[in-house]
Design a protein around this motif. Structure first.
Motif, PDB file in Angstrom:
ATOM      1  N   TYR A  40       0.731  -1.202  -0.049  1.00  0.00           N
ATOM      2  CA  TYR A  40      -0.184  -0.061  -0.045  1.00  0.00           C
ATOM      3  C   TYR A  40       0.809   1.093   0.215  1.00  0.00           C
ATOM      4  O   TYR A  40       0.335   2.307   0.332  1.00  0.00           O
ATOM      5  CB  TYR A  40      -0.984  -0.133   1.134  1.00  0.00           C
ATOM      6  CG  TYR A  40      -1.832  -1.101   1.106  1.00  0.00           C
ATOM      7  CD1 TYR A  40      -2.697  -1.395   0.420  1.00  0.00           C
ATOM      8  CD2 TYR A  40      -1.585  -2.145   2.252  1.00  0.00           C
ATOM      9  CE1 TYR A  40      -3.519  -2.495   0.393  1.00  0.00           C
ATOM     10  CE2 TYR A  40      -2.657  -3.312   2.351  1.00  0.00           C
ATOM     11  CZ  TYR A  40      -3.286  -3.336   1.244  1.00  0.00           C
ATOM     12  OH  TYR A  40      -4.143  -4.744   1.288  1.00  0.00           O
ATOM     13  N   LEU A  41       2.195   1.244  -0.284  1.00  0.00           N
ATOM     14  CA  LEU A  41       2.883   2.244  -0.390  1.00  0.00           C
ATOM     15  C   LEU A  41       3.545   2.305  -1.998  1.00  0.00           C
ATOM     16  O   LEU A  41       5.083   2.368  -2.061  1.00  0.00           O
ATOM     17  CB  LEU A  41       4.214   2.200   0.773  1.00  0.00           C
ATOM     18  CG  LEU A  41       3.752   2.220   2.099  1.00  0.00           C
ATOM     19  CD1 LEU A  41       4.727   1.969   2.952  1.00  0.00           C
ATOM     20  CD2 LEU A  41       2.867   3.359   2.480  1.00  0.00           C
ATOM     21  N   SER A  42       2.833   2.396  -2.909  1.00  0.00           N
ATOM     22  CA  SER A  42       3.220   2.037  -4.259  1.00  0.00           C
ATOM     23  C   SER A  42       3.692   3.318  -4.748  1.00  0.00           C
ATOM     24  O   SER A  42       3.995   3.590  -6.083  1.00  0.00           O
ATOM     25  CB  SER A  42       2.562   1.036  -5.104  1.00  0.00           C
ATOM     26  OG  SER A  42       0.944   1.872  -4.977  1.00  0.00           O
ATOM     27  N   ASP A  43       3.360   4.343  -4.246  1.00  0.00           N
ATOM     28  CA  ASP A  43       3.441   5.847  -5.065  1.00  0.00           C
ATOM     29  C   ASP A  43       4.734   6.186  -5.093  1.00  0.00           C
ATOM     30  O   ASP A  43       5.630   5.916  -4.347  1.00  0.00           O
ATOM     31  CB  ASP A  43       2.865   6.898  -4.106  1.00  0.00           C
ATOM     32  CG  ASP A  43       2.544   8.209  -4.787  1.00  0.00           C
ATOM     33  OD1 ASP A  43       3.536   8.838  -5.210  1.00  0.00           O
ATOM     34  OD2 ASP A  43       1.542   8.696  -4.745  1.00  0.00           O
ATOM     35  N   SER A  44       5.422   6.556  -6.333  1.00  0.00           N
ATOM     36  CA  SER A  44       6.680   6.671  -6.639  1.00  0.00           C
ATOM     37  C   SER A  44       7.251   7.906  -5.988  1.00  0.00           C
ATOM     38  O   SER A  44       8.625   7.941  -5.762  1.00  0.00           O
ATOM     39  CB  SER A  44       7.061   6.827  -8.231  1.00  0.00           C
ATOM     40  OG  SER A  44       6.025   8.186  -8.529  1.00  0.00           O
ATOM     41  N   ARG A  45       6.355   8.746  -5.268  1.00  0.00           N
ATOM     42  CA  ARG A  45       6.956   9.830  -4.587  1.00  0.00           C
ATOM     43  C   ARG A  45       7.506   9.611  -2.829  1.00  0.00           C
ATOM     44  O   ARG A  45       8.160  10.591  -2.516  1.00  0.00           O
ATOM     45  CB  ARG A  45       5.990  10.828  -4.286  1.00  0.00           C
ATOM     46  CG  ARG A  45       5.483  11.729  -5.744  1.00  0.00           C
ATOM     47  CD  ARG A  45       4.262  12.513  -5.523  1.00  0.00           C
ATOM     48  NE  ARG A  45       2.996  11.631  -5.117  1.00  0.00           N
ATOM     49  CZ  ARG A  45       1.883  12.321  -4.790  1.00  0.00           C
ATOM     50  NH1 ARG A  45       1.790  13.574  -4.805  1.00  0.00           N
ATOM     51  NH2 ARG A  45       0.931  11.727  -4.729  1.00  0.00           N
TER      52      ARG A  45
END
Length: 332
Positions: A40-45
């Protein structure tokens, strides 16, 4: 861009704190373990940081290294911790000592410029002594090792001089990704409605995204050296929680009530079986104490007054989104 460190970022609540931080334009540093799932931490930022809370000196060096790379945190949200453990000592090591290690390392390395938010728990105060919601002015009397370990961490923060902290004490948190209430949803989905002790236990709840929003309201506020209970402001019962879940599951159920006198023997048996299997029991004698207590509701007037907090979700609307997510993800 303001930098924020969120520990326990891969967990249920942590992943929503990260989502809220990104939505508000923070540079997010997610504190995780090397073994943590990043589903659930897939955001590239997201910038990942593997922190060693066990070793204070190593932790300090990690922050000094980040500082040399021009990374100092405007804010830190300390969400990492454990809710179940194989020994009492583990609760105090992770929830109390690791909190001390983190704060000490941040101060020693001069790596935090603003507020430190500690995610504690309603259990740090223990249950209400009557039917009145628990208030900040009540004397804390935790009844579990988990609650005691959280209270110890709170007292440590309160003992510090010139360290801008805020303590957040959520009531029972529910929503997508959660595994604790998921066990109940599965049982209800099979047509069985279990009750451990009283069906009329008084409870407060907070939907996870509302919790995340409240945390950031606290973070950006002028207030510090304070503590807040957080819930949606209503008082429910075990039965009303089950009814909300059943309506959204579209299930009829058969009620099964486990008398209070059976709670501890059952918990003891589950502990022993888990010990033999080398696992940690979700339901144990510590959790049994929570089910025996009649009142886990809390009062949130200070939160509303200071932060103008107004939850978006009540139990019905929050449960609708929660059950919808579990079905969409084929968990139910």
């Amino acid at each position: 861009m303001k930098k924020i460190l969120i520990t326990g970022a891969s967990g249920f609540i942590g992943s929503f704190l990260v989502k809220e931080a990104l939505g508000q334009g923070y540079e997010v540093h997610a504190g995780v373990r090397s073994t943590s799932s990043r589903k659930y931490l897939s955001d590239s930022r997201i910038k990942f940081v593997e922190l060693d809370f066990h070793d204070p000196e190593k932790l300090t060096e990690q922050f000094r290294h980040l500082k040399n790379q021009q990374v100092r945190f405007d804010f830190v949200i300390h969400n990492a911790g454990i809710t179940k453990a194989r020994s009492v000592k583990d609760f105090f090591t992770v929830n109390y000592q690791y909190t001390k290690n983190l704060v000490s390392a941040l101060i020693s390395s001069n790596s935090i410029t603003g507020k430190f938010i500690y995610i504690s728990s309603l259990t740090a105060y223990g249950p209400g002594k009557d039917s009145s919601p628990i208030k900040h002015t009540d004397a804390p009397q935790p009844i579990t090792s988990y609650g005691e370990s959280k209270l110890h961490a709170e007292k440590y923060l309160q003992s510090l001089k010139d360290f801008p902290y805020l303590i957040i004490r959520p009531a029972a948190v529910y929503g997508p990704h959660d595994h604790e209430f998921y066990v109940l949803y599965k049982v209800l989905n099979r047509g069985i409605e279990p009750y451990i002790g009283s069906r009329n236990q008084l409870l407060s709840f907070i939907y996870v995204s509302d919790l995340a929003k409240a945390v950031f309201k606290a973070l950006e506020s002028q207030f510090y050296s304070r503590a807040y209970f957080i819930s949606d402001g209503a008082v429910y019962t075990t039965r009303s929680f089950n009814e909300a879940a059943k309506r959204n599951l579209h299930k009829k159920t058969i009620r099964v009530v486990i008398p209070a006198s059976f709670i501890k023997p059952i918990a003891f048996s589950i502990e022993k079986i888990s010990s033999l299997l080398g696992t940690t029991a979700t339901f144990n004698r510590e959790r049994a104490k929570e089910f025996e207590a009649i009142n886990w509701s809390c009062e949130i007037a200070p939160l509303k007054n200071d932060l103008n907090f107004s939850p978006e979700y009540n139990l019905e609307s929050g449960m609708r989104e929660t059950i919808s997510w579990y079905k969409k993800e084929h968990w139910l």
